[in-house]
Write a protein that holds these residues in place. Sequence first.
Motif, PDB file in Angstrom:
ATOM      1  N   ASP A  67      29.075  28.238  42.183  1.00  0.00           N
ATOM      2  CA  ASP A  67      29.554  26.907  41.815  1.00  0.00           C
ATOM      3  C   ASP A  67      31.066  26.797  41.991  1.00  0.00           C
ATOM      4  OD1 ASP A  67      30.569  28.319  39.712  1.00  0.00           O
ATOM      5  OD2 ASP A  67      29.492  27.242  38.163  1.00  0.00           O
ATOM      6  N   GLY A  68      31.709  27.828  42.548  1.00  0.00           N
ATOM      7  CA  GLY A  68      33.129  27.784  42.834  1.00  0.00           C
ATOM      8  C   GLY A  68      34.030  28.211  41.699  1.00  0.00           C
ATOM      9  N   ARG A  69      33.469  28.521  40.531  1.00  0.00           N
ATOM     10  CA  ARG A  69      34.300  28.955  39.410  1.00  0.00           C
ATOM     11  C   ARG A  69      34.571  30.446  39.514  1.00  0.00           C
ATOM     12  NH1 ARG A  69      31.609  27.370  34.027  1.00  0.00           N
ATOM     13  NH2 ARG A  69      29.929  28.483  35.037  1.00  0.00           N
ATOM     14  N   ALA A  70      35.793  30.820  39.222  1.00  0.00           N
ATOM     15  CA  ALA A  70      36.156  32.233  39.231  1.00  0.00           C
ATOM     16  C   ALA A  70      37.281  32.447  38.237  1.00  0.00           C
ATOM     17  CB  ALA A  70      36.602  32.668  40.623  1.00  0.00           C
ATOM     18  N   GLN A  71      37.380  33.671  37.770  1.00  0.00           N
ATOM     19  CA  GLN A  71      38.487  34.052  36.913  1.00  0.00           C
ATOM     20  C   GLN A  71      39.241  35.172  37.597  1.00  0.00           C
ATOM     21  OE1 GLN A  71      36.412  35.059  33.270  1.00  0.00           O
ATOM     22  NE2 GLN A  71      37.098  33.159  32.335  1.00  0.00           N
ATOM     23  N   VAL A  72      40.538  35.118  37.536  1.00  0.00           N
ATOM     24  CA  VAL A  72      41.383  36.162  38.102  1.00  0.00           C
ATOM     25  C   VAL A  72      42.239  36.711  36.966  1.00  0.00           C
ATOM     26  CG1 VAL A  72      43.178  36.682  39.776  1.00  0.00           C
ATOM     27  CG2 VAL A  72      41.413  35.010  40.347  1.00  0.00           C
ATOM     28  N   PHE A  73      42.283  38.028  36.862  1.00  0.00           N
ATOM     29  CA  PHE A  73      43.042  38.674  35.801  1.00  0.00           C
ATOM     30  C   PHE A  73      44.189  39.474  36.419  1.00  0.00           C
ATOM     31  CE2 PHE A  73      38.737  38.098  34.257  1.00  0.00           C
ATOM     32  CZ  PHE A  73      38.950  37.503  33.026  1.00  0.00           C
ATOM     33  N   ASP A  74      45.294  39.550  35.699  1.00  0.00           N
ATOM     34  CA  ASP A  74      46.462  40.282  36.190  1.00  0.00           C
ATOM     35  C   ASP A  74      46.253  41.794  36.170  1.00  0.00           C
ATOM     36  OD1 ASP A  74      47.907  37.977  36.674  1.00  0.00           O
ATOM     37  OD2 ASP A  74      48.822  37.960  34.687  1.00  0.00           O
ATOM     38  N   HIS A  75      45.314  42.263  35.385  1.00  0.00           N
ATOM     39  CA  HIS A  75      45.070  43.703  35.279  1.00  0.00           C
ATOM     40  C   HIS A  75      43.580  43.932  35.056  1.00  0.00           C
ATOM     41  CE1 HIS A  75      45.261  47.820  33.766  1.00  0.00           C
ATOM     42  NE2 HIS A  75      46.463  47.886  34.312  1.00  0.00           N
ATOM     43  N   PHE A  76      43.060  45.031  35.606  1.00  0.00           N
ATOM     44  CA  PHE A  76      41.647  45.350  35.474  1.00  0.00           C
ATOM     45  C   PHE A  76      41.227  45.426  34.014  1.00  0.00           C
ATOM     46  CE2 PHE A  76      38.241  48.619  35.322  1.00  0.00           C
ATOM     47  CZ  PHE A  76      37.266  47.878  35.957  1.00  0.00           C
TER      48      PHE A  76
ATOM     49  N   GLN B   1      38.031  43.576  29.055  1.00  0.00           N
ATOM     50  CA  GLN B   1      38.040  42.917  27.754  1.00  0.00           C
ATOM     51  C   GLN B   1      37.235  41.615  27.798  1.00  0.00           C
ATOM     52  OE1 GLN B   1      38.952  45.767  26.173  1.00  0.00           O
ATOM     53  NE2 GLN B   1      39.515  44.267  24.649  1.00  0.00           N
ATOM     54  N   ALA B   2      37.296  40.891  28.904  1.00  0.00           N
ATOM     55  CA  ALA B   2      36.502  39.673  29.042  1.00  0.00           C
ATOM     56  C   ALA B   2      35.014  40.015  29.008  1.00  0.00           C
ATOM     57  CB  ALA B   2      36.860  38.942  30.338  1.00  0.00           C
ATOM     58  N   ALA B   3      34.629  41.101  29.653  1.00  0.00           N
ATOM     59  CA  ALA B   3      33.223  41.509  29.641  1.00  0.00           C
ATOM     60  C   ALA B   3      32.789  41.894  28.227  1.00  0.00           C
ATOM     61  CB  ALA B   3      33.008  42.674  30.606  1.00  0.00           C
ATOM     62  N   VAL B   4      33.629  42.645  27.515  1.00  0.00           N
ATOM     63  CA  VAL B   4      33.312  43.038  26.143  1.00  0.00           C
ATOM     64  C   VAL B   4      33.140  41.795  25.274  1.00  0.00           C
ATOM     65  CG1 VAL B   4      34.224  44.186  24.082  1.00  0.00           C
ATOM     66  CG2 VAL B   4      34.374  45.314  26.310  1.00  0.00           C
TER      67      VAL B   4
ATOM     68  N   ILE C  12      32.500  37.037  28.168  1.00  0.00           N
ATOM     69  CA  ILE C  12      32.925  35.897  28.991  1.00  0.00           C
ATOM     70  C   ILE C  12      33.247  36.290  30.429  1.00  0.00           C
ATOM     71  CG2 ILE C  12      33.759  34.536  27.053  1.00  0.00           C
ATOM     72  CD1 ILE C  12      36.602  35.490  27.741  1.00  0.00           C
ATOM     73  N   GLY C  13      32.755  37.435  30.850  1.00  0.00           N
ATOM     74  CA  GLY C  13      33.016  37.850  32.221  1.00  0.00           C
ATOM     75  C   GLY C  13      32.137  39.006  32.629  1.00  0.00           C
ATOM     76  N   VAL C  14      32.029  39.189  33.926  1.00  0.00           N
ATOM     77  CA  VAL C  14      31.277  40.307  34.497  1.00  0.00           C
ATOM     78  C   VAL C  14      32.161  40.932  35.569  1.00  0.00           C
ATOM     79  CG1 VAL C  14      29.201  41.029  35.720  1.00  0.00           C
ATOM     80  CG2 VAL C  14      29.092  39.135  34.089  1.00  0.00           C
ATOM     81  N   PRO C  15      32.840  42.029  35.238  1.00  0.00           N
ATOM     82  CA  PRO C  15      33.726  42.646  36.229  1.00  0.00           C
ATOM     83  C   PRO C  15      32.986  43.627  37.130  1.00  0.00           C
ATOM     84  CG  PRO C  15      33.968  43.764  34.155  1.00  0.00           C
ATOM     85  CD  PRO C  15      32.996  42.630  33.934  1.00  0.00           C
ATOM     86  N   ILE C  16      33.575  43.915  38.231  1.00  0.00           N
ATOM     87  CA  ILE C  16      33.123  44.978  39.126  1.00  0.00           C
ATOM     88  C   ILE C  16      34.241  46.001  39.125  1.00  0.00           C
ATOM     89  CG2 ILE C  16      32.565  45.589  41.502  1.00  0.00           C
ATOM     90  CD1 ILE C  16      31.521  42.727  41.838  1.00  0.00           C
ATOM     91  N   GLY C  17      33.904  47.252  38.843  1.00  0.00           N
ATOM     92  CA  GLY C  17      34.968  48.234  38.741  1.00  0.00           C
ATOM     93  C   GLY C  17      34.484  49.646  38.989  1.00  0.00           C
ATOM     94  N   PRO C  18      35.434  50.569  39.093  1.00  0.00           N
ATOM     95  CA  PRO C  18      35.104  51.971  39.354  1.00  0.00           C
ATOM     96  C   PRO C  18      34.556  52.673  38.119  1.00  0.00           C
ATOM     97  CG  PRO C  18      37.473  51.698  39.184  1.00  0.00           C
ATOM     98  CD  PRO C  18      36.867  50.322  39.085  1.00  0.00           C
ATOM     99  N   TRP C  19      33.598  53.537  38.369  1.00  0.00           N
ATOM    100  CA  TRP C  19      32.931  54.286  37.310  1.00  0.00           C
ATOM    101  C   TRP C  19      33.927  55.066  36.461  1.00  0.00           C
ATOM    102  CZ3 TRP C  19      32.381  59.671  36.700  1.00  0.00           C
ATOM    103  CH2 TRP C  19      31.509  60.049  35.683  1.00  0.00           C
TER     104      TRP C  19
END
Length: 81
Positions: A3-12, A17-20, A23-30
Motif C-alpha cells: 500500500d506504499g507505507r513504509a517506515q525508515v529508522f536512523d538505526h537498526f 524496538q518498533a518490532a518489540v 508496530i514494525g517488522v524488521p529484517i536483520g542479521p541473526w
Amino acid sequence: MSDGRAQVFDHFYFSLQAAVAGIGVPIGPWLLVRDDIASGILCAPCGFIEDGSRYELLAPRPIEPGHPHAPLLNWLRASGL
C-alpha cells in the motif's frame, strides 16, 4: 501487493524496538537478534537464510601467542563467530 507505507529508522536498533512494541517488522542479521529470539522477545517466523557473510579479524601481521591481541583472537575462535 504494497500500500506504499513504509517506515525508515536512523538505526537498526530502533527498528527492533518498533518490532518489540508491535508496530514494525524488521529484517536483520541473526547475530544482532539471536539473544532477543532466544529469550522470546522477538521471533523469526520465516527463519534465517545463510547468506555467506561473516566477520573477519584483520591485522597487519599474524597474531602470535603473547601478542596483545591474542586474547581477542582466541575469544573469537572459541565463540564460533
